[in-house]
Design a protein around this motif. Structure first.
Motif, PDB file in Angstrom:
ATOM      1  N   LYS A  74       8.495  -8.114 -10.280  1.00 51.62           N
ATOM      2  CA  LYS A  74       7.136  -8.978 -10.221  1.00 51.62           C
ATOM      3  C   LYS A  74       6.234  -8.129  -9.245  1.00 51.62           C
ATOM      4  CE  LYS A  74       9.692 -13.094 -11.288  1.00 51.62           C
ATOM      5  NZ  LYS A  74      10.496 -14.593 -10.584  1.00 51.62           N
ATOM      6  N   TRP A  75       6.849  -7.715  -7.917  1.00 52.07           N
ATOM      7  CA  TRP A  75       6.089  -7.195  -7.061  1.00 52.07           C
ATOM      8  C   TRP A  75       5.288  -5.773  -7.576  1.00 52.07           C
ATOM      9  CZ3 TRP A  75       8.348  -4.448  -2.049  1.00 52.07           C
ATOM     10  CH2 TRP A  75       7.327  -4.095  -0.903  1.00 52.07           C
ATOM     11  N   ALA A  76       6.063  -4.992  -8.479  1.00 52.00           N
ATOM     12  CA  ALA A  76       5.378  -3.892  -8.995  1.00 52.00           C
ATOM     13  C   ALA A  76       4.091  -4.089  -9.824  1.00 52.00           C
ATOM     14  CB  ALA A  76       6.397  -3.102  -9.839  1.00 52.00           C
ATOM     15  N   GLU A  77       4.040  -5.400 -10.361  1.00 58.03           N
ATOM     16  CA  GLU A  77       2.785  -5.830 -11.047  1.00 58.03           C
ATOM     17  C   GLU A  77       1.838  -6.093  -9.990  1.00 58.03           C
ATOM     18  OE1 GLU A  77       3.634  -9.378 -13.243  1.00 58.03           O
ATOM     19  OE2 GLU A  77       5.222  -8.568 -14.357  1.00 58.03           O
ATOM     20  N   ASP A  78       1.817  -6.413  -8.742  1.00 59.70           N
ATOM     21  CA  ASP A  78       0.989  -6.683  -7.822  1.00 59.70           C
ATOM     22  C   ASP A  78       0.647  -5.095  -7.268  1.00 59.70           C
ATOM     23  OD1 ASP A  78       0.990  -9.537  -7.855  1.00 59.70           O
ATOM     24  OD2 ASP A  78       1.855  -9.652  -5.965  1.00 59.70           O
ATOM     25  N   ILE A  79       1.620  -4.319  -7.246  1.00 57.54           N
ATOM     26  CA  ILE A  79       1.187  -3.129  -6.661  1.00 57.54           C
ATOM     27  C   ILE A  79       0.388  -2.180  -7.631  1.00 57.54           C
ATOM     28  CG2 ILE A  79       2.177  -0.769  -5.902  1.00 57.54           C
ATOM     29  CD1 ILE A  79       4.898  -2.563  -5.246  1.00 57.54           C
ATOM     30  N   ALA A  80       0.450  -2.289  -8.790  1.00 58.97           N
ATOM     31  CA  ALA A  80      -0.234  -1.607  -9.938  1.00 58.97           C
ATOM     32  C   ALA A  80      -1.660  -2.132  -9.963  1.00 58.97           C
ATOM     33  CB  ALA A  80       0.392  -1.845 -11.240  1.00 58.97           C
ATOM     34  N   GLU A  81      -1.831  -3.847  -9.795  1.00 56.64           N
ATOM     35  CA  GLU A  81      -3.106  -4.034  -9.822  1.00 56.64           C
ATOM     36  C   GLU A  81      -3.921  -3.731  -8.431  1.00 56.64           C
ATOM     37  OE1 GLU A  81      -5.282  -8.651 -10.462  1.00 56.64           O
ATOM     38  OE2 GLU A  81      -2.931  -8.133 -10.946  1.00 56.64           O
ATOM     39  N   THR A 132       0.809  -1.205   0.159  1.00 56.58           N
ATOM     40  CA  THR A 132       0.130   0.090  -0.159  1.00 56.58           C
ATOM     41  C   THR A 132       0.850   1.250  -0.026  1.00 56.58           C
ATOM     42  OG1 THR A 132      -0.306   0.223   2.412  1.00 56.58           O
ATOM     43  CG2 THR A 132      -1.997  -1.280   1.265  1.00 56.58           C
ATOM     44  N   GLU A 133       1.954   1.143   0.788  1.00 54.91           N
ATOM     45  CA  GLU A 133       2.808   2.461   0.658  1.00 54.91           C
ATOM     46  C   GLU A 133       3.377   2.661  -0.647  1.00 54.91           C
ATOM     47  OE1 GLU A 133       4.388   1.864   5.365  1.00 54.91           O
ATOM     48  OE2 GLU A 133       5.448   0.888   3.777  1.00 54.91           O
ATOM     49  N   LEU A 134       4.044   1.952  -1.212  1.00 55.91           N
ATOM     50  CA  LEU A 134       4.568   1.792  -2.559  1.00 55.91           C
ATOM     51  C   LEU A 134       3.596   2.601  -3.580  1.00 55.91           C
ATOM     52  CD1 LEU A 134       6.898  -1.336  -2.417  1.00 55.91           C
ATOM     53  CD2 LEU A 134       7.641   1.208  -2.695  1.00 55.91           C
ATOM     54  N   GLY A 135       2.396   2.106  -3.464  1.00 57.87           N
ATOM     55  CA  GLY A 135       1.285   2.572  -4.584  1.00 57.87           C
ATOM     56  C   GLY A 135       1.115   4.127  -4.307  1.00 57.87           C
ATOM     57  N   TYR A 136       1.006   4.116  -3.045  1.00 55.62           N
ATOM     58  CA  TYR A 136       0.638   5.754  -2.425  1.00 55.62           C
ATOM     59  C   TYR A 136       1.682   6.452  -2.837  1.00 55.62           C
ATOM     60  CZ  TYR A 136      -1.236   9.673  -0.017  1.00 55.62           C
ATOM     61  OH  TYR A 136      -1.934  10.727   0.419  1.00 55.62           O
ATOM     62  N   MET A 137       3.075   6.333  -2.624  1.00 60.57           N
ATOM     63  CA  MET A 137       4.111   6.942  -3.019  1.00 60.57           C
ATOM     64  C   MET A 137       4.139   7.345  -4.530  1.00 60.57           C
ATOM     65  SD  MET A 137       6.254   8.765  -1.163  1.00 60.57           S
ATOM     66  CE  MET A 137       7.910   9.064  -0.501  1.00 60.57           C
ATOM     67  N   ALA A 138       3.861   6.578  -5.258  1.00 56.86           N
ATOM     68  CA  ALA A 138       3.723   6.535  -6.744  1.00 56.86           C
ATOM     69  C   ALA A 138       3.024   7.690  -7.078  1.00 56.86           C
ATOM     70  CB  ALA A 138       3.608   5.224  -7.299  1.00 56.86           C
ATOM     71  N   ARG A 139       1.784   7.484  -6.375  1.00 56.41           N
ATOM     72  CA  ARG A 139       0.669   8.520  -6.787  1.00 56.41           C
ATOM     73  C   ARG A 139       1.315   9.914  -6.200  1.00 56.41           C
ATOM     74  NH1 ARG A 139      -2.665   4.527  -4.787  1.00 56.41           N
ATOM     75  NH2 ARG A 139      -3.151   5.651  -2.666  1.00 56.41           N
ATOM     76  N   LEU A 140       1.975   9.813  -5.399  1.00 54.01           N
ATOM     77  CA  LEU A 140       2.412  11.155  -4.562  1.00 54.01           C
ATOM     78  C   LEU A 140       3.678  11.939  -5.419  1.00 54.01           C
ATOM     79  CD1 LEU A 140       1.251  12.886  -2.217  1.00 54.01           C
ATOM     80  CD2 LEU A 140       2.865  11.685  -0.562  1.00 54.01           C
TER      81      LEU A 140
END
Length: 219
Positions: A79-86, A47-55
């Protein structure tokens, strides 16, 4: 070596999802945020990595580069990045360090120096202390260190707020009060005498106490 605020941020070379870097060269003449994770495919960090990407656009406006770190290999990060995006709607849009030899984690005092081996076989609980945020200035010195437990998601809006304060106070001789937000009143730094303050703030200031001199935020 123990790290404190104003310590030089240790330099290192590392493999990242965007290729090899020399950390100080990568920072360049701007600001940087390094934030670490104990293992890939962990729920809170996802959840943190996805939010930081939006910020990230907000940090871009502040001439601040973002880089993440996890102890797992760079190939796992992809591979993790795919999960984060989804699951979060945005994949990481900044480099992620693969700290498989734990070199950076030890260098930044997130793991004890005496730990042997690398990331293989280590669980997230083994690396629970690898959850720190560092703000690093153009002078390559640490301006903030903030560590979180594994079960508590980080507040990156607060990191952005602190960055605004640090950048403002690096430019002007002021300090920011409790819960300060960009655009609100600030405090004249204690190192500024009243005589100096008259030159800096000819319109005066509000002083409920002699040591508490409040002025509008300078620009």
């Amino acid at each position: 070596m123990s790290l404190r605020i104003n310590s030089e941020a240790p330099n290192f070379t590392a493999e990242t999802t965007e290729g090899p870097i020399d950390f100080h060269d990568w920072i360049g003449n701007g600001w940087a945020i390094l934030f670490s994770h104990p293992k890939d495919f962990t729920p809170v960090c996802t959840t943190e990595l996805g939010y930081m990407a939006r910020l990230k656009p907000e940090f871009d406006k502040r001439n601040t580069r973002i880089i993440g770190l996890s102890v797992d290999p760079v190939t796992n990060h992809a591979k993790w990045a795919e999960d984060i995006a989804e699951t979060q709607g945005t994949a990481p849009n900044f480099p992620m360090i693969g700290d498989t030899d734990l070199k950076v984690s030890k260098l930044y005092n997130m793991l004890p120096e005496e730990i042997d081996g690398g990331s293989d076989g280590r669980t997230a609980a083994d690396n629970a202390t690898v959850r720190t945020v560092f703000i690093i200035g153009p002078d390559k010195r640490i301006k903030l260190m903030m560590s979180y437990p594994m079960t508590t998601g980080r507040n990156f809006d607060e990191i952005l707020r602190v960055l605004d304060s640090i950048q403002l106070t690096a430019k002007h001789r002021v300090a920011t009060p409790v819960n300060w937000q960009r655009g609100e009143d600030v405090i004249i730094a204690g190192s500024v005498s009243d005589e100096e303050a008259k030159g800096l703030y000819p319109d005066g200031w509000n002083a409920p106490r002699p040591y508490l001199r409040i002025v509008p935020q300078p620009h």
